[in-house]
Design a protein around this motif. Structure first.
Motif, PDB file in Angstrom:
ATOM      1  N   ARG A   1       0.857  -1.188   0.000  1.00 44.56           N
ATOM      2  CA  ARG A   1       0.000   0.000   0.000  1.00 44.56           C
ATOM      3  C   ARG A   1       0.896   1.242   0.000  1.00 44.56           C
ATOM      4  O   ARG A   1       1.722   1.424   0.899  1.00 44.56           O
ATOM      5  CB  ARG A   1      -0.930  -0.007   1.217  1.00 44.56           C
ATOM      6  CG  ARG A   1      -1.982   1.078   1.189  1.00 44.56           C
ATOM      7  CD  ARG A   1      -3.103   0.844   2.183  1.00 44.56           C
ATOM      8  NE  ARG A   1      -2.690   0.906   3.566  1.00 44.56           N
ATOM      9  CZ  ARG A   1      -3.545   1.044   4.598  1.00 44.56           C
ATOM     10  NH1 ARG A   1      -4.847   1.109   4.371  1.00 44.56           N
ATOM     11  NH2 ARG A   1      -3.099   1.079   5.836  1.00 44.56           N
ATOM     12  N   VAL A   2       0.747   2.074  -1.045  1.00 45.79           N
ATOM     13  CA  VAL A   2       1.520   3.311  -1.162  1.00 45.79           C
ATOM     14  C   VAL A   2       0.568   4.481  -0.955  1.00 45.79           C
ATOM     15  O   VAL A   2      -0.462   4.580  -1.629  1.00 45.79           O
ATOM     16  CB  VAL A   2       2.205   3.406  -2.546  1.00 45.79           C
ATOM     17  CG1 VAL A   2       3.077   4.665  -2.611  1.00 45.79           C
ATOM     18  CG2 VAL A   2       3.041   2.169  -2.816  1.00 45.79           C
ATOM     19  N   LYS A   3       0.905   5.361  -0.003  1.00 43.08           N
ATOM     20  CA  LYS A   3      -0.006   6.449   0.368  1.00 43.08           C
ATOM     21  C   LYS A   3       0.729   7.787   0.378  1.00 43.08           C
ATOM     22  O   LYS A   3       1.909   7.858   0.696  1.00 43.08           O
ATOM     23  CB  LYS A   3      -0.602   6.195   1.763  1.00 43.08           C
ATOM     24  CG  LYS A   3      -1.370   4.897   1.888  1.00 43.08           C
ATOM     25  CD  LYS A   3      -1.980   4.719   3.262  1.00 43.08           C
ATOM     26  CE  LYS A   3      -0.953   4.685   4.371  1.00 43.08           C
ATOM     27  NZ  LYS A   3      -1.520   4.296   5.675  1.00 43.08           N
ATOM     28  N   ILE A   4      -0.034   8.852   0.071  1.00 43.48           N
ATOM     29  CA  ILE A   4       0.473  10.215   0.145  1.00 43.48           C
ATOM     30  C   ILE A   4      -0.232  10.907   1.305  1.00 43.48           C
ATOM     31  O   ILE A   4      -1.465  10.996   1.341  1.00 43.48           O
ATOM     32  CB  ILE A   4       0.213  10.994  -1.152  1.00 43.48           C
ATOM     33  CG1 ILE A   4       0.648  10.180  -2.376  1.00 43.48           C
ATOM     34  CG2 ILE A   4       0.928  12.342  -1.107  1.00 43.48           C
ATOM     35  CD1 ILE A   4       2.112   9.886  -2.447  1.00 43.48           C
ATOM     36  N   TYR A   5       0.548  11.411   2.273  1.00 45.72           N
ATOM     37  CA  TYR A   5      -0.011  12.123   3.424  1.00 45.72           C
ATOM     38  C   TYR A   5       0.055  13.631   3.191  1.00 45.72           C
ATOM     39  O   TYR A   5       1.098  14.166   2.808  1.00 45.72           O
ATOM     40  CB  TYR A   5       0.770  11.773   4.694  1.00 45.72           C
ATOM     41  CG  TYR A   5       0.396  10.451   5.297  1.00 45.72           C
ATOM     42  CD1 TYR A   5      -0.565  10.369   6.304  1.00 45.72           C
ATOM     43  CD2 TYR A   5       0.999   9.280   4.869  1.00 45.72           C
ATOM     44  CE1 TYR A   5      -0.916   9.151   6.866  1.00 45.72           C
ATOM     45  CE2 TYR A   5       0.661   8.051   5.427  1.00 45.72           C
ATOM     46  CZ  TYR A   5      -0.296   7.997   6.425  1.00 45.72           C
ATOM     47  OH  TYR A   5      -0.641   6.779   6.972  1.00 45.72           O
ATOM     48  N   SER A   6      -1.087  14.303   3.424  1.00 49.18           N
ATOM     49  CA  SER A   6      -1.152  15.755   3.323  1.00 49.18           C
ATOM     50  C   SER A   6      -2.082  16.261   4.428  1.00 49.18           C
ATOM     51  O   SER A   6      -2.423  15.517   5.351  1.00 49.18           O
ATOM     52  CB  SER A   6      -1.663  16.169   1.935  1.00 49.18           C
ATOM     53  OG  SER A   6      -3.038  15.842   1.818  1.00 49.18           O
ATOM     54  N   GLN A   7      -2.518  17.497   4.324  1.00 53.59           N
ATOM     55  CA  GLN A   7      -3.353  18.092   5.371  1.00 53.59           C
ATOM     56  C   GLN A   7      -4.666  17.336   5.559  1.00 53.59           C
ATOM     57  O   GLN A   7      -5.226  17.313   6.664  1.00 53.59           O
ATOM     58  CB  GLN A   7      -3.634  19.557   5.029  1.00 53.59           C
ATOM     59  CG  GLN A   7      -4.308  20.322   6.151  1.00 53.59           C
ATOM     60  CD  GLN A   7      -4.398  21.809   5.849  1.00 53.59           C
ATOM     61  OE1 GLN A   7      -4.112  22.240   4.747  1.00 53.59           O
ATOM     62  NE2 GLN A   7      -4.787  22.600   6.837  1.00 53.59           N
ATOM     63  N   THR A   8      -5.157  16.706   4.510  1.00 50.27           N
ATOM     64  CA  THR A   8      -6.425  15.973   4.598  1.00 50.27           C
ATOM     65  C   THR A   8      -6.249  14.517   5.016  1.00 50.27           C
ATOM     66  O   THR A   8      -7.209  13.757   5.034  1.00 50.27           O
ATOM     67  CB  THR A   8      -7.148  16.022   3.241  1.00 50.27           C
ATOM     68  OG1 THR A   8      -6.274  15.519   2.219  1.00 50.27           O
ATOM     69  CG2 THR A   8      -7.556  17.448   2.894  1.00 50.27           C
ATOM     70  N   GLY A   9      -5.018  14.110   5.317  1.00 51.60           N
ATOM     71  CA  GLY A   9      -4.756  12.728   5.687  1.00 51.60           C
ATOM     72  C   GLY A   9      -4.108  11.966   4.549  1.00 51.60           C
ATOM     73  O   GLY A   9      -3.442  12.553   3.691  1.00 51.60           O
ATOM     74  N   ALA A  10      -4.288  10.653   4.532  1.00 50.01           N
ATOM     75  CA  ALA A  10      -3.610   9.805   3.552  1.00 50.01           C
ATOM     76  C   ALA A  10      -4.499   9.509   2.362  1.00 50.01           C
ATOM     77  O   ALA A  10      -5.729   9.407   2.479  1.00 50.01           O
ATOM     78  CB  ALA A  10      -3.171   8.507   4.209  1.00 50.01           C
ATOM     79  N   LYS A  11      -3.875   9.365   1.203  1.00 49.42           N
ATOM     80  CA  LYS A  11      -4.568   8.988  -0.022  1.00 49.42           C
ATOM     81  C   LYS A  11      -3.764   7.880  -0.695  1.00 49.42           C
ATOM     82  O   LYS A  11      -2.578   8.031  -0.958  1.00 49.42           O
ATOM     83  CB  LYS A  11      -4.702  10.187  -0.952  1.00 49.42           C
ATOM     84  CG  LYS A  11      -5.508   9.908  -2.218  1.00 49.42           C
ATOM     85  CD  LYS A  11      -5.671  11.181  -3.027  1.00 49.42           C
ATOM     86  CE  LYS A  11      -6.518  10.941  -4.267  1.00 49.42           C
ATOM     87  NZ  LYS A  11      -6.695  12.183  -5.061  1.00 49.42           N
ATOM     88  N   LYS A  12      -4.420   6.769  -0.986  1.00 48.86           N
ATOM     89  CA  LYS A  12      -3.749   5.609  -1.564  1.00 48.86           C
ATOM     90  C   LYS A  12      -3.595   5.762  -3.076  1.00 48.86           C
ATOM     91  O   LYS A  12      -4.486   6.263  -3.759  1.00 48.86           O
ATOM     92  CB  LYS A  12      -4.555   4.341  -1.252  1.00 48.86           C
ATOM     93  CG  LYS A  12      -3.969   3.063  -1.814  1.00 48.86           C
ATOM     94  CD  LYS A  12      -4.881   1.873  -1.527  1.00 48.86           C
ATOM     95  CE  LYS A  12      -4.383   0.608  -2.197  1.00 48.86           C
ATOM     96  NZ  LYS A  12      -5.301  -0.538  -1.980  1.00 48.86           N
ATOM     97  N   ILE A  13      -2.428   5.318  -3.582  1.00 47.19           N
ATOM     98  CA  ILE A  13      -2.229   5.241  -5.026  1.00 47.19           C
ATOM     99  C   ILE A  13      -2.800   3.911  -5.492  1.00 47.19           C
ATOM    100  O   ILE A  13      -2.369   2.842  -5.052  1.00 47.19           O
ATOM    101  CB  ILE A  13      -0.729   5.338  -5.390  1.00 47.19           C
ATOM    102  CG1 ILE A  13      -0.147   6.648  -4.880  1.00 47.19           C
ATOM    103  CG2 ILE A  13      -0.547   5.239  -6.905  1.00 47.19           C
ATOM    104  CD1 ILE A  13       1.343   6.792  -5.122  1.00 47.19           C
ATOM    105  N   GLU A  14      -3.761   3.976  -6.369  1.00 41.52           N
ATOM    106  CA  GLU A  14      -4.441   2.770  -6.835  1.00 41.52           C
ATOM    107  C   GLU A  14      -3.656   2.084  -7.955  1.00 41.52           C
ATOM    108  O   GLU A  14      -2.872   2.706  -8.669  1.00 41.52           O
ATOM    109  CB  GLU A  14      -5.841   3.116  -7.340  1.00 41.52           C
ATOM    110  CG  GLU A  14      -6.752   3.759  -6.306  1.00 41.52           C
ATOM    111  CD  GLU A  14      -7.122   2.811  -5.168  1.00 41.52           C
ATOM    112  OE1 GLU A  14      -6.970   1.572  -5.350  1.00 41.52           O
ATOM    113  OE2 GLU A  14      -7.570   3.294  -4.113  1.00 41.52           O
ATOM    114  N   GLY A  15      -3.889   0.785  -8.101  1.00 40.61           N
ATOM    115  CA  GLY A  15      -3.355   0.044  -9.239  1.00 40.61           C
ATOM    116  C   GLY A  15      -2.028  -0.644  -9.020  1.00 40.61           C
ATOM    117  O   GLY A  15      -1.543  -1.345  -9.917  1.00 40.61           O
ATOM    118  N   ILE A  16      -1.421  -0.471  -7.851  1.00 37.06           N
ATOM    119  CA  ILE A  16      -0.130  -1.110  -7.584  1.00 37.06           C
ATOM    120  C   ILE A  16      -0.379  -2.527  -7.069  1.00 37.06           C
ATOM    121  O   ILE A  16      -1.043  -2.727  -6.051  1.00 37.06           O
ATOM    122  CB  ILE A  16       0.698  -0.307  -6.565  1.00 37.06           C
ATOM    123  CG1 ILE A  16       0.970   1.093  -7.115  1.00 37.06           C
ATOM    124  CG2 ILE A  16       2.016  -1.022  -6.257  1.00 37.06           C
ATOM    125  CD1 ILE A  16       1.701   1.997  -6.146  1.00 37.06           C
TER     126      ILE A  16
END
Length: 550
Positions: free
Chosen positions: A499-514
């Protein structure tokens, strides 16, 4: 059960070693702990209290208790129960082990040399108070879990999955595994509730304080403080409670919200680059990036690779380094810093049998130009087996999961500038990056979080907790790698499942398709180029690229 080895035991503790045969006129010491021990059948030998790092470095301190005619005596001061882990030796032979909680009371240890090392045999410890109560808790927990395991049908499902003799299709196996995982999650929740019930029903017990401290990993401050609120006020005077307060105090100072960490930073969207042709490059163990955004990679066989932005391998060459190359970093001039570990073989006798093992002895950094020419080499003090490396300015940062530390060095000559100790590692994984050239980021697998330090080694950041939610880190231990993105966001990588995620002010967002990159506890190398494109390496899928879409 959490282990407390010598590094913790020696803090404020003095151990005095005497023989039972000493004269009665022996001066009384101030220590309050005494253990009289007898190991029948052992004429002379040693009981060694082992430093947890001695597996990798025999020069680390340890305390030896001599045994004469089977008899020994240990005197010390343990105001708070401390778990002692001992190894019993006769000459150069390891006979077995002995584990107990030392506390300020009188104890006896009784055993027989002929039975040491046999499966299930334990030296009898008489007089434990805290240890005895804790043992009763774990015995009741084991019985509770056994019943839960059967009532939920997990035992039967596991039999179908592993031993039924029936050939299952991939789809059937996946369905069965999913069913097992769901029921195990229920059992784990029941087990956690059993632990909390014990604390609620025994609020004045020192074991309850221990269980809260022992269960801190993977929890945030609010969860831990909720458990602390269950304790009786009589616990407040305990040294163990004071230690718990020190830990929560540090969390209060370093735990941050996403608003604090990423003010005004909106999330970034990524997608998998289907045109990237790196799927056949499957022998990479660590990644770096050149100034032209081509990748630099190191293989387990000490080969350096140059890979272009389309995923094509344009150059591969062997470098001459002593020992095992483990990590790399690339400077602004495209020089490649290769960290490699020098090993040595150790021969031990365990229960009369010789055993040989290879252990890391030290690490070196060898610097090569882009053509593979050696420029210089120097030793890295305090690093035995590198698990991560990064360059920032004229500083080289090297992580060593085996030692739970990060070393900071002058990149020109290898002079050690600072050391960060006692990181919460797991599975031999500890990766690092640098945020805004001011803060060191590290994977906290043991705590299911990301931690940050300044360059003097002071912790100043912590976020993440154990769980299945998008903002949590899942599995047995995560994240395995991380990186800082130019706009201020942070990318993390988790294993099993990937699971690869990007953390920003709104929390984490997963990169789909990996797809699944690794199985089990394995590191997933990660690199980011100047365009914020992400690259991940694995033996299963080769090198994968993710590109920004906004």
């Amino acid at each position: 059960m959490k282990k407390y080895f010598l590094t913790q035991i020696l803090m404020g503790i003095v151990i005095t070693i005497t023989f039972l045969a000493c004269n009665n006129s022996e001066k009384q010491t101030k220590e309050s702990f005494v253990m009289h021990g007898e190991i029948k059948g052992l004429s002379n030998g040693k009981i060694i209290i082992i430093n947890k790092d001695s597996v990798y470095n025999d020069k680390n301190k340890h305390v030896s208790v001599p045994v004469k005619d089977g008899v020994f005596k240990i005197i010390g001061d343990y105001p708070s129960p401390s778990e002692i882990n001992c190894m019993i030796k006769e000459e150069d032979r390891i006979l077995g082990s002995m584990n107990f909680f030392a506390e300020n009371t009188s104890m006896r240890a009784i055993g027989h040399a002929d039975s040491l090392g046999k499966a299930g045999y334990k030296i009898k410890i008489v007089g434990e108070e805290f240890g005895s109560e804790l043992k009763k808790y774990y015995e009741s927990l084991t019985e509770f879990n056994r019943k839960s395991y059967e009532e939920l049908g997990i035992k039967e499902l596991n039999h179908q999955f592993f031993n039924s003799g029936k050939m299952l299709s991939p789809k059937e196996k996946a369905q069965l595994k999913n069913k097992i995982d769901q029921r195990m999650e229920v059992r784990n929740k029941q087990s956690a509730e059993f632990r909390l019930d014990y604390i609620r029903n025994n609020p004045a017990s020192q074991v309850s304080v221990y269980l809260i401290e022992e269960g801190m990993e993977g929890k945030n401050l609010a969860q831990i403080e909720s458990e602390i609120s269950l304790l009786d006020a009589s616990c407040y005077v305990l040294p163990m409670y004071a230690r718990l307060m020190d830990k929560t105090g540090e969390m209060r100072r370093t735990e941050v919200t996403y608003d604090d960490l990423f003010p005004g930073i909106s999330n970034i969207s990524y997608k998998l680059d289907d045109k990237y042709d790196g799927s056949e490059i499957k022998d990479v163990i660590y990644l770096g990036v050149f100034s032209d955004n081509n990748l630099c990679a190191i293989t387990k066989d000490a080969e350096l690779l140059i890979i272009n932005q389309q995923g094509e391998e344009i150059k591969r060459f062997k470098i001459d380094v002593e020992g095992k190359a483990t990590t790399i970093a690339v400077d602004d001039d495209d020089n490649i810093y290769v960290v490699h570990s020098i090993t040595e073989r150790k021969i031990e006798k365990i229960r009369g049998r010789k055993r040989s093992r290879t252990i890391p002895k030290e690490s070196l950094c060898s610097i090569f130009d882009r053509s593979g020419n050696l420029l210089k080499s120097y030793k890295l003090k305090g690093i035995f087996l590198s698990s991560g490396a990064k360059l920032t300015g004229k500083k080289l940062l090297v992580a060593d999961a085996s030692k739970k530390r990060i070393g900071i060095y002058n990149a020109v000559d290898g002079t050690q500038l600072a050391t960060i100790e006692s990181l919460r590692t797991c599975c031999g994984i500890l990766d690092i990056d640098v945020r805004k050239e001011k803060q060191i980021l590290a994977t906290g697998l043991g705590g299911f979080n990301v931690v940050g330090y300044d360059f003097s080694g002071i912790k100043n950041l912590e976020f993440g907790q154990r769980g299945r939610g998008i903002n949590d880190f899942h599995g047995c231990c995560n994240p395995v790698s991380l990186a800082y993105i130019s706009n201020g966001a942070i990318v993390t990588v988790e294993k099993d499942p990937t699971r690869v995620k990007i953390y920003s002010q709104t929390g984490a967002k997963k990169i789909e398709g990996i797809e699944e990159l690794v199985k089990g506890c394995s590191h997933i190398p990660l690199a980011i180029d100047s365009k914020d494109n992400l690259f991940l390496a694995s033996a299963k899928k080769g090198i994968v690229k993710c590109v920004r879409t906004n």
